[in-house]
Motif scaffolding. Structure first.
Motif, PDB file in Angstrom:
ATOM      1  N   VAL A  22       0.872  -1.115  -0.142  1.00 13.29           N
ATOM      2  CA  VAL A  22      -0.154  -0.012  -0.099  1.00 13.29           C
ATOM      3  C   VAL A  22       0.829   1.344   0.086  1.00 13.29           C
ATOM      4  CG1 VAL A  22      -1.694   1.372   1.189  1.00 13.29           C
ATOM      5  CG2 VAL A  22      -1.810  -1.276   1.433  1.00 13.29           C
ATOM      6  N   PRO A  23       0.641   2.188  -0.771  1.00  9.72           N
ATOM      7  CA  PRO A  23       1.390   3.637  -0.987  1.00  9.72           C
ATOM      8  C   PRO A  23       1.359   4.504   0.219  1.00  9.72           C
ATOM      9  CG  PRO A  23      -0.338   3.737  -2.321  1.00  9.72           C
ATOM     10  CD  PRO A  23      -0.573   2.210  -1.967  1.00  9.72           C
ATOM     11  N   ASP A  24       2.185   4.990   0.554  1.00  6.71           N
ATOM     12  CA  ASP A  24       1.931   6.140   1.599  1.00  6.71           C
ATOM     13  C   ASP A  24       1.451   7.338   0.859  1.00  6.71           C
ATOM     14  OD1 ASP A  24       3.674   4.788   3.715  1.00  6.71           O
ATOM     15  OD2 ASP A  24       5.115   5.100   2.434  1.00  6.71           O
ATOM     16  N   PHE A  25       1.783   7.696  -0.259  1.00  7.42           N
ATOM     17  CA  PHE A  25       1.127   8.724  -1.080  1.00  7.42           C
ATOM     18  C   PHE A  25       0.713   8.342  -2.519  1.00  7.42           C
ATOM     19  CE2 PHE A  25       4.441  10.369   1.606  1.00  7.42           C
ATOM     20  CZ  PHE A  25       3.979  11.289   2.259  1.00  7.42           C
ATOM     21  N   ILE A  26      -0.391   8.880  -3.142  1.00  7.58           N
ATOM     22  CA  ILE A  26      -0.915   8.792  -4.215  1.00  7.58           C
ATOM     23  C   ILE A  26      -0.925  10.048  -4.892  1.00  7.58           C
ATOM     24  CG2 ILE A  26      -2.959   7.724  -5.714  1.00  7.58           C
ATOM     25  CD1 ILE A  26      -3.712   6.089  -3.177  1.00  7.58           C
ATOM     26  N   HIS A  27      -0.315  10.067  -6.129  1.00  3.90           N
ATOM     27  CA  HIS A  27      -0.300  11.177  -6.853  1.00  3.90           C
ATOM     28  C   HIS A  27      -1.079  10.938  -8.090  1.00  3.90           C
ATOM     29  CE1 HIS A  27       2.805  12.616  -4.383  1.00  3.90           C
ATOM     30  NE2 HIS A  27       3.428  11.664  -4.686  1.00  3.90           N
ATOM     31  N   ILE A  28      -2.183  11.588  -8.511  1.00  2.00           N
ATOM     32  CA  ILE A  28      -3.161  11.590  -9.392  1.00  2.00           C
ATOM     33  C   ILE A  28      -2.302  11.774 -10.827  1.00  2.00           C
ATOM     34  CG2 ILE A  28      -4.944  12.713 -10.995  1.00  2.00           C
ATOM     35  CD1 ILE A  28      -6.283  13.075  -8.179  1.00  2.00           C
ATOM     36  N   GLY A  29      -1.380  12.473 -10.706  1.00  2.00           N
ATOM     37  CA  GLY A  29      -0.637  12.647 -12.145  1.00  2.00           C
ATOM     38  C   GLY A  29       0.921  13.388 -11.601  1.00  2.00           C
ATOM     39  N   TRP A  30       1.917  13.271 -12.572  1.00  2.00           N
ATOM     40  CA  TRP A  30       3.201  13.788 -12.508  1.00  2.00           C
ATOM     41  C   TRP A  30       3.290  15.255 -12.724  1.00  2.00           C
ATOM     42  CZ3 TRP A  30       6.905  12.690  -9.357  1.00  2.00           C
ATOM     43  CH2 TRP A  30       8.224  12.992  -9.687  1.00  2.00           C
ATOM     44  N   ASP A  31       3.144  16.338 -11.531  1.00  2.00           N
ATOM     45  CA  ASP A  31       3.183  17.583 -11.603  1.00  2.00           C
ATOM     46  C   ASP A  31       4.230  18.014 -10.738  1.00  2.00           C
ATOM     47  OD1 ASP A  31       2.105  17.326  -9.077  1.00  2.00           O
ATOM     48  OD2 ASP A  31       0.420  18.316  -9.709  1.00  2.00           O
ATOM     49  N   ARG A  32       4.556  19.459 -10.796  1.00  2.00           N
ATOM     50  CA  ARG A  32       5.837  19.993 -10.218  1.00  2.00           C
ATOM     51  C   ARG A  32       5.487  19.556  -8.657  1.00  2.00           C
ATOM     52  NH1 ARG A  32       5.305  25.851  -8.626  1.00  2.00           N
ATOM     53  NH2 ARG A  32       3.120  26.131  -8.827  1.00  2.00           N
ATOM     54  N   TRP A  33       4.436  19.619  -7.985  1.00  2.22           N
ATOM     55  CA  TRP A  33       4.061  19.519  -6.584  1.00  2.22           C
ATOM     56  C   TRP A  33       4.497  17.835  -6.454  1.00  2.22           C
ATOM     57  CZ3 TRP A  33       3.713  23.617  -4.465  1.00  2.22           C
ATOM     58  CH2 TRP A  33       3.232  24.683  -5.018  1.00  2.22           C
ATOM     59  N   ALA A  34       3.875  16.838  -7.240  1.00  2.00           N
ATOM     60  CA  ALA A  34       4.242  15.413  -7.036  1.00  2.00           C
ATOM     61  C   ALA A  34       5.732  15.193  -6.683  1.00  2.00           C
ATOM     62  CB  ALA A  34       3.770  14.778  -7.915  1.00  2.00           C
ATOM     63  N   ARG A  35       6.618  16.112  -7.774  1.00  2.00           N
ATOM     64  CA  ARG A  35       8.109  15.846  -7.832  1.00  2.00           C
ATOM     65  C   ARG A  35       8.825  16.342  -6.717  1.00  2.00           C
ATOM     66  NH1 ARG A  35      11.445  18.714 -12.567  1.00  2.00           N
ATOM     67  NH2 ARG A  35      10.654  20.598 -11.689  1.00  2.00           N
ATOM     68  N   GLN A  36       8.178  17.413  -6.065  1.00  2.00           N
ATOM     69  CA  GLN A  36       8.620  18.199  -4.770  1.00  2.00           C
ATOM     70  C   GLN A  36       8.588  16.948  -3.728  1.00  2.00           C
ATOM     71  OE1 GLN A  36       6.586  21.915  -4.565  1.00  2.00           O
ATOM     72  NE2 GLN A  36       8.686  22.698  -3.732  1.00  2.00           N
ATOM     73  N   GLU A  37       7.427  16.198  -3.706  1.00  2.00           N
ATOM     74  CA  GLU A  37       7.092  15.447  -2.550  1.00  2.00           C
ATOM     75  C   GLU A  37       8.081  14.168  -2.497  1.00  2.00           C
ATOM     76  OE1 GLU A  37       3.291  14.920  -2.026  1.00  2.00           O
ATOM     77  OE2 GLU A  37       2.648  17.040  -1.817  1.00  2.00           O
ATOM     78  N   VAL A  38       8.358  13.643  -3.801  1.00  2.00           N
ATOM     79  CA  VAL A  38       9.361  12.547  -3.862  1.00  2.00           C
ATOM     80  C   VAL A  38      10.787  13.022  -3.624  1.00  2.00           C
ATOM     81  CG1 VAL A  38      10.256  10.692  -5.386  1.00  2.00           C
ATOM     82  CG2 VAL A  38       7.707  11.411  -5.573  1.00  2.00           C
TER      83      VAL A  38
END
Length: 66
Positions: A22-38
């Protein structure tokens, strides 16, 4: 270390959970916010594409309600 799922839309989510857990985070798409969180040490699993791909110029919503 956190597990991120990026861009999963359907049945592939269930298969990814069976393989990676089970993931800790689910990102609907690859955007700049998702990139910052990884961050370094995290694992990002993509339905399509990779972390090296250019993030979308448009932001995806944080949550999608049914």
């Amino acid at each position: 270390m956190a597990l991120h799922f990026v861009g999963f839309r359907g049945d592939e989510y269930g298969r990814a959970v069976r393989v990676f857990g089970v993931p800790d985070f689910i990102h609907i798409g690859w955007d700049r916010w998702a990139r910052q969180e990884v961050v370094a040490g995290d694992v990002a699993i993509f339905a399509t594409g990779t972390a090296e791909g250019e993030p979308s110029t448009y932001s995806f919503p944080d949550i999608r309600e049914a």
